[in-house]
Scaffold this motif. Structure first.
Motif, mmCIF file in Angstrom:
data_model
loop_
_atom_site.group_PDB
_atom_site.id
_atom_site.type_symbol
_atom_site.label_atom_id
_atom_site.label_comp_id
_atom_site.label_asym_id
_atom_site.label_seq_id
_atom_site.Cartn_x
_atom_site.Cartn_y
_atom_site.Cartn_z
ATOM 1 N N TYR A 98 0.854 -1.188 0.000
ATOM 2 C CA TYR A 98 0.000 0.000 0.000
ATOM 3 C C TYR A 98 0.883 1.230 0.000
ATOM 4 C CZ TYR A 98 -3.776 3.191 0.523
ATOM 5 O OH TYR A 98 -4.677 4.191 0.272
ATOM 6 N N PRO A 99 0.635 2.130 -0.930
ATOM 7 C CA PRO A 99 -0.298 2.005 -2.051
ATOM 8 C C PRO A 99 0.191 0.960 -3.061
ATOM 9 C CG PRO A 99 0.982 4.027 -2.247
ATOM 10 C CD PRO A 99 1.357 3.395 -0.941
ATOM 11 N N LYS A 100 -0.656 0.682 -4.031
ATOM 12 C CA LYS A 100 -0.354 -0.345 -5.017
ATOM 13 C C LYS A 100 1.050 -0.125 -5.586
ATOM 14 C CE LYS A 100 -2.402 -2.694 -8.959
ATOM 15 N NZ LYS A 100 -2.699 -3.970 -8.386
ATOM 16 N N GLY A 101 1.828 -1.190 -5.557
ATOM 17 C CA GLY A 101 3.184 -1.129 -6.065
ATOM 18 C C GLY A 101 4.225 -0.763 -5.029
ATOM 19 N N THR A 102 3.803 -0.429 -3.822
ATOM 20 C CA THR A 102 4.723 -0.053 -2.745
ATOM 21 C C THR A 102 4.575 -1.037 -1.591
ATOM 22 O OG1 THR A 102 4.540 2.279 -3.335
ATOM 23 C CG2 THR A 102 5.391 1.776 -1.144
ATOM 24 N N TRP A 103 5.652 -1.722 -1.263
ATOM 25 C CA TRP A 103 5.653 -2.695 -0.177
ATOM 26 C C TRP A 103 6.362 -2.103 1.029
ATOM 27 C CZ3 TRP A 103 3.047 -7.261 -0.482
ATOM 28 C CH2 TRP A 103 2.564 -7.602 -1.748
ATOM 29 N N SER A 104 5.793 -2.314 2.209
ATOM 30 C CA SER A 104 6.429 -1.815 3.425
ATOM 31 C C SER A 104 6.156 -2.780 4.573
ATOM 32 C CB SER A 104 5.910 -0.417 3.777
ATOM 33 O OG SER A 104 4.539 -0.458 4.053
ATOM 34 N N GLU A 105 6.902 -2.596 5.630
ATOM 35 C CA GLU A 105 6.738 -3.429 6.812
ATOM 36 C C GLU A 105 5.571 -2.890 7.641
ATOM 37 O OE1 GLU A 105 9.573 -5.438 10.227
ATOM 38 O OE2 GLU A 105 10.219 -3.594 9.253
ATOM 39 N N SER A 106 4.567 -3.726 7.822
ATOM 40 C CA SER A 106 3.357 -3.329 8.542
ATOM 41 C C SER A 106 3.060 -4.338 9.638
ATOM 42 C CB SER A 106 2.160 -3.267 7.581
ATOM 43 O OG SER A 106 2.364 -2.274 6.608
ATOM 44 N N ASN A 107 2.305 -3.898 10.616
ATOM 45 C CA ASN A 107 1.798 -4.812 11.622
ATOM 46 C C ASN A 107 0.459 -5.348 11.155
ATOM 47 O OD1 ASN A 107 3.851 -4.760 13.573
ATOM 48 N ND2 ASN A 107 3.132 -2.804 14.343
ATOM 49 N N ASP A 108 0.218 -6.615 11.419
ATOM 50 C CA ASP A 108 -1.060 -7.260 11.106
ATOM 51 C C ASP A 108 -1.832 -7.370 12.418
ATOM 52 O OD1 ASP A 108 -3.199 -8.848 10.356
ATOM 53 O OD2 ASP A 108 -1.982 -10.544 9.702
ATOM 54 N N TRP A 109 -2.829 -6.508 12.554
ATOM 55 C CA TRP A 109 -3.712 -6.518 13.722
ATOM 56 C C TRP A 109 -5.011 -7.204 13.328
ATOM 57 C CZ3 TRP A 109 -2.375 -4.701 18.518
ATOM 58 C CH2 TRP A 109 -1.257 -3.895 18.601
ATOM 59 N N ARG A 110 -5.543 -8.039 14.197
ATOM 60 C CA ARG A 110 -6.743 -8.817 13.877
ATOM 61 C C ARG A 110 -7.747 -8.738 15.031
ATOM 62 N NH1 ARG A 110 -5.784 -15.065 13.131
ATOM 63 N NH2 ARG A 110 -5.812 -14.970 15.389
ATOM 64 N N LEU A 111 -9.009 -8.541 14.649
ATOM 65 C CA LEU A 111 -10.116 -8.525 15.608
ATOM 66 C C LEU A 111 -11.077 -9.642 15.250
ATOM 67 C CD1 LEU A 111 -11.458 -6.861 17.957
ATOM 68 C CD2 LEU A 111 -12.798 -5.759 16.160
ATOM 69 N N ASP A 112 -11.413 -10.474 16.223
ATOM 70 C CA ASP A 112 -12.376 -11.559 16.007
ATOM 71 C C ASP A 112 -13.783 -10.974 16.077
ATOM 72 O OD1 ASP A 112 -13.993 -13.826 16.012
ATOM 73 O OD2 ASP A 112 -12.728 -14.922 17.432
ATOM 74 N N LEU A 113 -14.437 -10.889 14.923
ATOM 75 C CA LEU A 113 -15.783 -10.300 14.861
ATOM 76 C C LEU A 113 -16.824 -11.184 15.516
ATOM 77 C CD1 LEU A 113 -15.678 -8.923 11.203
ATOM 78 C CD2 LEU A 113 -15.432 -7.625 13.345
#
Length: 175
Positions: free
Chosen positions: A155-170
């Motif tokens: 994000y944005p398309k074509g740009t890769w970066s180190e992100s955290n993956d946060w998850r919420l159990d709906l």
């Protein structure tokens, strides 16, 4: 009235409204170096217009305008995506800087998660803030998301970066 009392009253008037033509103004106000630092920087006028048009016709989720009383203070949304072989929702949010630091992003994210949960068609809602975006990572933590790990995220398309993956159990939110 105490500061805490005013904040409770203000939080009680925070609500979400469907994306509309008013959203275009929000996108323009969010398109600053400060607000887009971890999102690839400000967008062109055409990119903003295209984003607004996508939000107006979004299927499989919703983009919403965050209001504090009658004042539009930001945006939040969720949309369908496939992540690690699973159908999930992804979320994004942005509160205008002059309203930051008051818990509005956390509350808006919780309200959007409730709306996503009410659909009953996805178990998880994910957010992918850049690892160095302390405020956005704090929003996820305070909204009840669990940190799954660090990922390479486009994000944005074509740009890769180190992100955290946060998850919420709906499913844990109840419907």
């Amino acid at each position: 009235m105490s500061v805490a009392g005013r904040m409770v009253r203000a939080m009680n008037s925070l609500h979400l409204a469907p994306w509309s033509e008013k959203g275009l103004q929000i996108l323009h106000r969010q398109n600053t170096p400060e607000m887009t630092e971890h999102l690839g920087g400000p967008e062109t006028e055409q990119a903003i217009a295209d984003r607004h048009a996508r939000y107006l016709r979004l299927d499989g989720g919703e983009m919403l305008i965050v209001h504090l009383g009658e004042v539009a203070i930001g945006s939040v949304g969720y949309w369908e995506r496939e992540w690690n072989g699973e159908d999930v929702y992804e979320t994004g949010y942005g509160i205008l800087p002059e309203f930051g630091g008051n818990g509005y992003a956390v509350e808006a994210l919780r309200l959007a998660a409730d709306r996503a949960a009410a659909r009953g068609d996805r178990r998880y809602l994910h957010a992918f803030p850049h690892v160095e975006h302390a405020a956005s990572n704090a929003v996820c933590r305070k909204a009840g998301f669990d940190l799954v790990g660090t990922v390479s995220f486009e994000y944005p398309k074509g740009t890769w970066s180190e992100s955290n993956d946060w998850r919420l159990d709906l499913t844990a939110r109840g419907a």
